[in-house]
Design an enzyme around this catalytic site. Structure first.
Site, PDB file in Angstrom:
ATOM      1  N   GLU A  40       0.837  -1.207   0.000  1.00 20.06           N
ATOM      2  CA  GLU A  40       0.000   0.000   0.000  1.00 20.06           C
ATOM      3  C   GLU A  40       0.873   1.259   0.000  1.00 20.06           C
ATOM      4  O   GLU A  40       0.562   2.245  -0.684  1.00 20.06           O
ATOM      5  CB  GLU A  40      -0.936  -0.021   1.211  1.00 20.06           C
ATOM      6  CG  GLU A  40      -2.025  -1.092   1.085  1.00 20.06           C
ATOM      7  CD  GLU A  40      -2.923  -1.171   2.301  1.00 20.06           C
ATOM      8  OE1 GLU A  40      -4.133  -0.960   2.165  1.00 20.06           O
ATOM      9  OE2 GLU A  40      -2.402  -1.461   3.401  1.00 20.06           O
ATOM     10  N   GLU A  83      -3.913  -9.415   4.237  1.00 23.05           N
ATOM     11  CA  GLU A  83      -4.724  -9.061   5.411  1.00 23.05           C
ATOM     12  C   GLU A  83      -5.898 -10.000   5.631  1.00 23.05           C
ATOM     13  O   GLU A  83      -6.317 -10.229   6.775  1.00 23.05           O
ATOM     14  CB  GLU A  83      -5.234  -7.624   5.279  1.00 23.05           C
ATOM     15  CG  GLU A  83      -4.178  -6.554   5.473  1.00 23.05           C
ATOM     16  CD  GLU A  83      -3.377  -6.250   4.217  1.00 23.05           C
ATOM     17  OE1 GLU A  83      -2.559  -5.320   4.243  1.00 23.05           O
ATOM     18  OE2 GLU A  83      -3.568  -6.963   3.195  1.00 23.05           O
TER      19      GLU A  83
END
Length: 694
Positions: free
Chosen positions: A106, A126
């Site tokens: 990210e 995640e």
């Protein structure tokens, strides 16, 4: 302390991420990145910025040492850092090598340009913690690689090489050689050519048939997600990337992330993640304890267990010699190992060359003399103390000083086994779970005299052969089998009291276990449990006998291996089938014991089986057999099929509330008259204090 090193190199500001081992995005590192950008913006000589990690990792994502601390949410948070990168007028180049995962990816997507080594591993994992990417990952990745690829990566959490996305906007260049040198060259080119900054937020997402795609995605993901809410939330977030403006999509992503982090499923998955790491830490064994070199391994026994154990070491590139008493047994063992590798080659999971290389590390012998120079010997012989005695006396007389002598015993007294040698400090239990080359758990049993060096070596070796090593003290059955004995006892007692084998298995499988206790008994082999029970009957004559299980074993019904146990099995088929003969045995036992069958609810089945694990686990903790409650949980998650989304028996008890667990135990104590149900002192104490196991 600043974990980001700033340096100006020929007009390019280099921000080097320095938080080993994987550049976790700690508060200090996040702060350092922001400070570095500010410093570059204030320096007229800085024309661009390069952010780079180490050869091992650009960044592995969140810093797990900060979980459950105030630093996790301290500003600058990762979204704030990414916003700083996104909004600066200086070109920012991410130079990506090693691994780039989670928040690390990210972060990279928040930069204007990205270059990477082709072999760099990228992922947004995640979902494996019951979460979704919470710093823009669900909105930026679809803009860079397309909706379908992004959906697959986010929903699966799979790690893939950067080369897979060559030619997409995710990577501007894939480079070989020195990464920093390539990044500086690329950054200078961006400046010289006055390239416009590529902000991912400004990119558009498109799909020819979005409605049909998301309907398919929701249906297919929902079918496999079952007890896990995160995958469907991932679908919802990715859908927002095409339906909403970027900022609105980011807002929804954060809302969904906040919802997921509160779920018991996410708590369970995060608990398992940390439990796995905590298991390797031994309170009285320092991390710098010397370890021994293990370059040659001997295995005694070429049966299913012995050959499975051997495969683990062959896979790790460690030569193995298997010993048996007869050549035919050796031949069967070698054929089994060869068959495993041939199967992997057929499925495309291994090359023929690799399989042959591993088989080349295997040798066989009929003589203990060939174990003279072994660094480690593991016995996987019949579970009988007399047999173990002969083996260890011979090993003691044969093996070199410093060799580690290990037993694969699942229940027997390791201290007694060690006493058969003149070197008990070199004796340890390495309890593999069947099939040994598949199951991740390795119960490392520490004897009274096992040296810290041997224990540290064994735990290090567990990692090398890709096992989760969990330390247990010495007691009958150690941690896993001592607890599962109570679990199965309750299941078998409920059969006598009125439940059917099918009802018990269905209730436990509905709770989330991979397999119910009665099916598990048939798979493991009824004769194994019977042998343990007969030993217990002899050692403790007042032990409650399990009449149905014993009667079936007396009839030669040992489960799948004999085609009949609590269920019957057709040749070549492992599906358990109802057998009226078992019904007859159950009815016969009830009449003999004067038991009037009663209706037993699924709730009682689950509570008696699972809370039996919890109560015995509490006793194990109190006795110091297990170091921590999470060790018990990881044993049950990796070795006994406990539902991962519930986090293990001890965490499940925490979720239910120990006061409620204690009340249930008292109820079954009164109902059954069985003293086992008296709440363990530790459990009662924690309940009274409003505390938890974990």
């Amino acid at each position: 302390m600043n974990n980001a090193h700033y340096e100006l190199q020929d007009g390019i500001a280099v921000i080097r991420l320095e938080n080993p081992p994987v550049n976790g995005l700690s508060y200090e590192l996040r702060r350092g990145i922001v400070d570095g950008i500010k410093k570059a913006e204030a320096d007229d000589n800085a024309k661009a910025v390069v952010i780079i990690g180490s050869d091992r990792a650009f960044s592995g994502g969140a810093d797990i040492t900060e979980f459950n601390t105030p630093k996790v949410m301290a500003e600058p948070t990762l979204p704030t850092v990414i916003n700083v990168l996104d909004s600066t007028e200086l070109p920012v180049v991410a130079a990506i090598g090693g691994v780039c995962m989670g928040g690390g990816l990210e972060l990279a997507m928040g930069c204007h340009f990205r270059i990477a080594h082709p072999q760099t591993q990228v992922a947004l994992p995640e979902v494996k913690l019951g979460l979704l990417p919470g710093a823009g990952g669900t909105q930026r990745l679809p803009r860079l690689i397309g909706i379908e690829y992004a959906m697959n990566l986010i929903v699966s959490g799979t790690q893939v090489p950067a080369a897979m996305f060559q030619g997409t906007p995710l990577f501007d260049e894939l480079v070989e050689g020195d990464l920093l040198e390539s990044a500086l060259t690329f950054a200078k080119k961006v400046v010289e050519e006055q390239r416009p900054l590529k902000r991912v937020r400004d990119m558009k997402v498109s799909h020819p048939k979005p409605e049909a795609f998301f309907l398919w995605a929701k249906t297919s993901v929902g079918a496999v997600a079952k007890n896990y809410p995160a995958p469907l939330k991932c679908v919802e977030a990715v859908k927002a990337s095409i339906e909403k403006k970027f900022d609105d999509g980011i807002k929804l992503e954060r809302e969904l992330f906040a919802q997921l982090i509160q779920t018991p499923e996410s708590r369970a998955l995060r608990h398992a993640f940390f439990a796995d790491r905590a298991a390797g830490k031994i309170s009285d064994v320092a991390s710098d304890t010397p370890t021994r070199e293990i370059n040659k391994v001997g295995v005694i026994g070429a049966g299913t267990m012995g050959s499975g154990i051997a495969i683990n070491f062959l896979n790790a590139g460690i030569p193995v010699t298997i010993l048996e008493m007869k050549q035919e047994a050796l031949d069967r063992g070698v054929a089994h190992i060869k068959g495993v590798y041939e199967g992997r080659v057929k499925k495309g999971k291994m090359t023929q060359e690799s399989a042959e290389k591993k088989m080349g590390l295997l040798s066989t012998t009929l003589s203990y003399d060939d174990f003279k120079d072994m660094d480690l010997v593991i016995e996987a012989v019949f579970e009988d103390m007399g047999v173990k005695q002969k083996v260890f006396e011979t090993l003691d007389a044969t093996c070199k000083p410093g060799a580690i002598l290990a037993s694969n015993t699942s229940t027997l007294d390791l201290d007694k086994i060690a006493s058969f040698t003149k070197r008990p400090e070199d004796v340890i239990g390495l309890h593999f779970f069947s099939p040994a080359n598949v199951m991740k758990l390795l119960e490392v049993v520490r004897g009274e005299k096992t040296s810290k060096e041997v224990l540290a070596t064994s735990m290090k070796l567990a990692k090398k052969i890709k096992k989760t090593g969990v330390v247990s003290g010495v007691c009958d059955g150690f941690i896993g089998n001592r607890m599962v004995g109570k679990y199965q006892t309750e299941a078998l007692l409920m059969i006598e009291e009125g439940a059917s084998p099918q009802q018990i298995d269905k209730a436990i499988e509905k709770f989330g276990f991979v397999m119910g206790p009665i099916r598990m008994a048939d798979l493991a082999g009824g004769d194994i449990g019977w042998a343990i029970r007969k030993r217990h009957y002899e050692e403790k004559p007042d032990t409650r006998r399990l009449y149905v299980a014993d009667r079936l074993c007396e009839m030669g019904r040992f489960g799948q291996k004999t085609g009949a146990g609590f269920y019957k099995y057709e040749p070549g088929n492992r599906k358990p089938l109802h057998d009226p003969e078992v019904d007859r045995v159950i009815e016969e036992v009830r009449k003999e014991q004067g038991i009037t069958p009663r209706k037993i609810s699924d709730q009682e089945i689950v509570e008696r089986c699972v809370f039996a694990l919890v109560n015995e686990g509490a006793r194990i903790l109190e006795e110091g057999i297990a170091q921590r409650a999470s060790d018990i949980d990881i044993i049950y998650l990796t070795g006994y099929g406990f539902p991962v989304f519930r986090g293990g028996p001890m965490l499940y008890a925490d979720e239910v509330g120990l006061i409620n667990v204690e009340r249930a135990l008292q109820k079954y104590r009164k109902q059954t008259g069985n003293p086992f149900w008296e709440p363990a002192p530790l459990l009662a104490k924690l309940a009274a204090e409003g505390k938890t196991f974990n």
